[in-house]
Design a protein around this motif. Structure first.
Motif, PDB file in Angstrom:
ATOM      1  N   ILE A  71       0.860  -1.177   0.000  1.00  0.00           N
ATOM      2  CA  ILE A  71       0.000   0.000   0.000  1.00  0.00           C
ATOM      3  C   ILE A  71       0.896   1.226   0.000  1.00  0.00           C
ATOM      4  O   ILE A  71       1.858   1.305   0.763  1.00  0.00           O
ATOM      5  N   THR A  72       0.630   2.106  -0.955  1.00  0.00           N
ATOM      6  CA  THR A  72       1.459   3.297  -1.148  1.00  0.00           C
ATOM      7  C   THR A  72       0.663   4.539  -0.801  1.00  0.00           C
ATOM      8  O   THR A  72      -0.486   4.674  -1.215  1.00  0.00           O
ATOM      9  N   THR A  73       1.272   5.415  -0.025  1.00  0.00           N
ATOM     10  CA  THR A  73       0.697   6.737   0.253  1.00  0.00           C
ATOM     11  C   THR A  73       1.575   7.766  -0.434  1.00  0.00           C
ATOM     12  O   THR A  73       2.763   7.889  -0.117  1.00  0.00           O
ATOM     13  N   LEU A  74       0.985   8.457  -1.402  1.00  0.00           N
ATOM     14  CA  LEU A  74       1.724   9.443  -2.217  1.00  0.00           C
ATOM     15  C   LEU A  74       1.160  10.825  -1.879  1.00  0.00           C
ATOM     16  O   LEU A  74      -0.044  11.065  -2.041  1.00  0.00           O
ATOM     17  N   TYR A  75       2.029  11.699  -1.400  1.00  0.00           N
ATOM     18  CA  TYR A  75       1.578  13.010  -0.923  1.00  0.00           C
ATOM     19  C   TYR A  75       1.352  13.960  -2.099  1.00  0.00           C
ATOM     20  O   TYR A  75       1.913  13.770  -3.167  1.00  0.00           O
ATOM     21  N   PRO A  76       0.494  14.977  -1.898  1.00  0.00           N
ATOM     22  CA  PRO A  76       0.209  15.911  -2.987  1.00  0.00           C
ATOM     23  C   PRO A  76       1.319  16.943  -3.136  1.00  0.00           C
ATOM     24  O   PRO A  76       1.996  17.280  -2.159  1.00  0.00           O
ATOM     25  N   GLY A  77       1.491  17.418  -4.343  1.00  0.00           N
ATOM     26  CA  GLY A  77       2.473  18.471  -4.594  1.00  0.00           C
ATOM     27  C   GLY A  77       2.970  18.385  -6.010  1.00  0.00           C
ATOM     28  O   GLY A  77       2.599  17.479  -6.772  1.00  0.00           O
ATOM     29  N   LYS A  78       3.789  19.341  -6.377  1.00  0.00           N
ATOM     30  CA  LYS A  78       4.331  19.387  -7.734  1.00  0.00           C
ATOM     31  C   LYS A  78       5.780  19.837  -7.704  1.00  0.00           C
ATOM     32  O   LYS A  78       6.203  20.553  -6.789  1.00  0.00           O
ATOM     33  N   VAL A  79       6.530  19.414  -8.686  1.00  0.00           N
ATOM     34  CA  VAL A  79       7.858  19.968  -8.956  1.00  0.00           C
ATOM     35  C   VAL A  79       7.682  20.804 -10.217  1.00  0.00           C
ATOM     36  O   VAL A  79       7.483  20.256 -11.309  1.00  0.00           O
ATOM     37  N   GLY A  80       7.658  22.126 -10.070  1.00  0.00           N
ATOM     38  CA  GLY A  80       7.237  22.977 -11.177  1.00  0.00           C
ATOM     39  C   GLY A  80       5.770  22.701 -11.456  1.00  0.00           C
ATOM     40  O   GLY A  80       4.935  22.820 -10.562  1.00  0.00           O
ATOM     41  N   SER A  81       5.457  22.254 -12.662  1.00  0.00           N
ATOM     42  CA  SER A  81       4.058  21.929 -12.971  1.00  0.00           C
ATOM     43  C   SER A  81       3.817  20.422 -13.062  1.00  0.00           C
ATOM     44  O   SER A  81       2.745  19.978 -13.457  1.00  0.00           O
ATOM     45  N   GLU A  82       4.831  19.636 -12.677  1.00  0.00           N
ATOM     46  CA  GLU A  82       4.723  18.171 -12.775  1.00  0.00           C
ATOM     47  C   GLU A  82       4.330  17.583 -11.416  1.00  0.00           C
ATOM     48  O   GLU A  82       4.969  17.848 -10.398  1.00  0.00           O
ATOM     49  N   PHE A  83       3.288  16.772 -11.416  1.00  0.00           N
ATOM     50  CA  PHE A  83       2.755  16.222 -10.166  1.00  0.00           C
ATOM     51  C   PHE A  83       3.753  15.278  -9.492  1.00  0.00           C
ATOM     52  O   PHE A  83       4.498  14.553 -10.174  1.00  0.00           O
ATOM     53  N   PHE A  84       3.741  15.280  -8.163  1.00  0.00           N
ATOM     54  CA  PHE A  84       4.538  14.293  -7.418  1.00  0.00           C
ATOM     55  C   PHE A  84       4.168  12.906  -7.916  1.00  0.00           C
ATOM     56  O   PHE A  84       2.998  12.595  -8.136  1.00  0.00           O
ATOM     57  N   MET A  85       5.182  12.066  -8.073  1.00  0.00           N
ATOM     58  CA  MET A  85       4.936  10.727  -8.614  1.00  0.00           C
ATOM     59  C   MET A  85       5.960   9.740  -8.073  1.00  0.00           C
ATOM     60  O   MET A  85       6.982  10.125  -7.498  1.00  0.00           O
ATOM     61  N   THR A  86       5.651   8.467  -8.261  1.00  0.00           N
ATOM     62  CA  THR A  86       6.572   7.406  -7.854  1.00  0.00           C
ATOM     63  C   THR A  86       7.685   7.279  -8.900  1.00  0.00           C
ATOM     64  O   THR A  86       7.550   7.764 -10.033  1.00  0.00           O
ATOM     65  N   LYS A  87       8.774   6.603  -8.526  1.00  0.00           N
ATOM     66  CA  LYS A  87       9.896   6.414  -9.460  1.00  0.00           C
ATOM     67  C   LYS A  87       9.437   5.739 -10.733  1.00  0.00           C
ATOM     68  O   LYS A  87       9.776   6.143 -11.836  1.00  0.00           O
ATOM     69  N   GLY A  88       8.676   4.663 -10.571  1.00  0.00           N
ATOM     70  CA  GLY A  88       8.202   3.894 -11.716  1.00  0.00           C
ATOM     71  C   GLY A  88       9.201   2.811 -12.094  1.00  0.00           C
ATOM     72  O   GLY A  88      10.410   2.961 -11.897  1.00  0.00           O
ATOM     73  N   HIS A  89       8.681   1.716 -12.595  1.00  0.00           N
ATOM     74  CA  HIS A  89       9.554   0.574 -12.914  1.00  0.00           C
ATOM     75  C   HIS A  89       8.886  -0.395 -13.891  1.00  0.00           C
ATOM     76  O   HIS A  89       7.665  -0.440 -13.995  1.00  0.00           O
ATOM     77  N   PHE A  90       9.723  -1.155 -14.573  1.00  0.00           N
ATOM     78  CA  PHE A  90       9.315  -2.423 -15.187  1.00  0.00           C
ATOM     79  C   PHE A  90       9.575  -3.502 -14.137  1.00  0.00           C
ATOM     80  O   PHE A  90      10.240  -3.255 -13.126  1.00  0.00           O
ATOM     81  N   HIS A  91       9.085  -4.706 -14.367  1.00  0.00           N
ATOM     82  CA  HIS A  91       9.470  -5.814 -13.507  1.00  0.00           C
ATOM     83  C   HIS A  91      10.716  -6.494 -14.080  1.00  0.00           C
ATOM     84  O   HIS A  91      10.899  -6.542 -15.290  1.00  0.00           O
ATOM     85  N   SER A  92      11.575  -6.990 -13.184  1.00  0.00           N
ATOM     86  CA  SER A  92      12.812  -7.655 -13.631  1.00  0.00           C
ATOM     87  C   SER A  92      12.479  -8.885 -14.460  1.00  0.00           C
ATOM     88  O   SER A  92      13.091  -9.134 -15.503  1.00  0.00           O
ATOM     89  N   ASN A  93      11.528  -9.693 -13.950  1.00  0.00           N
ATOM     90  CA  ASN A  93      10.943 -10.747 -14.783  1.00  0.00           C
ATOM     91  C   ASN A  93       9.847 -10.057 -15.567  1.00  0.00           C
ATOM     92  O   ASN A  93       8.725  -9.880 -15.090  1.00  0.00           O
ATOM     93  N   SER A  94      10.200  -9.620 -16.778  1.00  0.00           N
ATOM     94  CA  SER A  94       9.437  -8.553 -17.422  1.00  0.00           C
ATOM     95  C   SER A  94       8.005  -8.933 -17.758  1.00  0.00           C
ATOM     96  O   SER A  94       7.161  -8.073 -17.915  1.00  0.00           O
ATOM     97  N   ASP A  95       7.715 -10.242 -17.855  1.00  0.00           N
ATOM     98  CA  ASP A  95       6.334 -10.597 -18.236  1.00  0.00           C
ATOM     99  C   ASP A  95       5.371 -10.642 -17.040  1.00  0.00           C
ATOM    100  O   ASP A  95       4.190 -10.940 -17.213  1.00  0.00           O
ATOM    101  N   ARG A  96       5.842 -10.330 -15.830  1.00  0.00           N
ATOM    102  CA  ARG A  96       4.967 -10.415 -14.662  1.00  0.00           C
ATOM    103  C   ARG A  96       4.013  -9.224 -14.607  1.00  0.00           C
ATOM    104  O   ARG A  96       4.416  -8.071 -14.757  1.00  0.00           O
ATOM    105  N   ALA A  97       2.732  -9.526 -14.363  1.00  0.00           N
ATOM    106  CA  ALA A  97       1.680  -8.512 -14.313  1.00  0.00           C
ATOM    107  C   ALA A  97       1.464  -8.029 -12.875  1.00  0.00           C
ATOM    108  O   ALA A  97       2.149  -8.486 -11.941  1.00  0.00           O
ATOM    109  N   GLU A  98       0.537  -7.113 -12.692  1.00  0.00           N
ATOM    110  CA  GLU A  98       0.265  -6.563 -11.367  1.00  0.00           C
ATOM    111  C   GLU A  98      -1.132  -5.946 -11.354  1.00  0.00           C
ATOM    112  O   GLU A  98      -1.596  -5.454 -12.377  1.00  0.00           O
TER     113      GLU A  98
END
Ligand code: S6P
Ligand code: ZN
Length: 183
Positions: A71-98
């Motif tokens: 469970i992720t809690t992402l706080y509100p805010g922006k860097v310039g005009s870009e919304f706060f966001m998570t790093k983001g990733h692919f999965h290492s075993n790339s075909d794994r879904a979520e």
């Protein structure tokens, strides 16, 4: 000893502790390079907490056939005009879904396939999102309150952060006159 896991408690308090619950915190300084506006980033407090993740790992990482939940809690805010966001990733075993699902607040799930095509889905309480394999995923908070979402993924998925660190997403989620817009 067995510990009883109660999802409602996990969701509402987000404060379960136990050897199989891992809590991690990402401060702005750890997200260096992911936001487009370098000047705005440089002017901000690097110790500011951007998101926190509690992950329930009932089996060891890389175990085939198991499931993890977070469970992720992402706080509100922006860097310039870009919304706060998570790093983001692919999965290492790339075909794994979520699966992702919205719990509280509002945001956007930003998705990118290996052809670097980007699309997005709105996250809100009760929204459900299937993220196929080979699709990178990142979440932005587009609201004024915290965004809480949960995730369930295979225990042998792993995280490939390097690809996104190096090349980013092909589009950014920007506030254009109050409207979250992929550019
Ligand atoms: C794990 C799942 C989420 C993210 C979390 C933080 O597969 O996708 O629990 O780990 O939302 O995002 P990130 O990109 O920093 O891992
Ligand atoms: Zn994932």
């Amino acid at each position: 000893t067995n510990r009883i896991f109660i999802p409602e408690v996990f969701f509402t308090n987000n404060c379960l502790t136990g050897e199989d619950v891992i809590k991690s915190t990402r401060v702005l300084g750890e997200l260096d390079g992911i936001f487009g506006d370098r000047q705005a980033f440089d002017g901000m407090d690097k110790d500011q907490v951007i998101y926190q993740v509690s992950s329930y790992l009932p089996v060891l990482e890389n175990t085939p056939g198991g499931l993890f939940m977070g469970i992720t809690t992402l706080y509100p805010g922006k860097v310039g005009s870009e919304f706060f966001m998570t790093k983001g990733h692919f999965h290492s075993n790339s075909d794994r879904a979520e699966f992702y699902w919205g719990v509280e607040g509002e945001g956007m799930l930003i998705l990118m396939n290996e052809q670097r095509e980007v699309w997005a889905e709105r996250i809100f309480p009760g929204s459900l999102h299937y993220i196929p394999g080979k699709v990178a995923h990142r979440v932005a908070n587009t609201g004024y309150q915290k965004l809480v979402f949960s995730a369930c993924w295979p225990s042998d998925a792993g995280h490939d952060y390097a690809t996104i660190s190096a090349a980013g997403f092909a589009q950014r989620l920007i506030d254009v006159n109050g409207v979250p817009t992929l550019v």
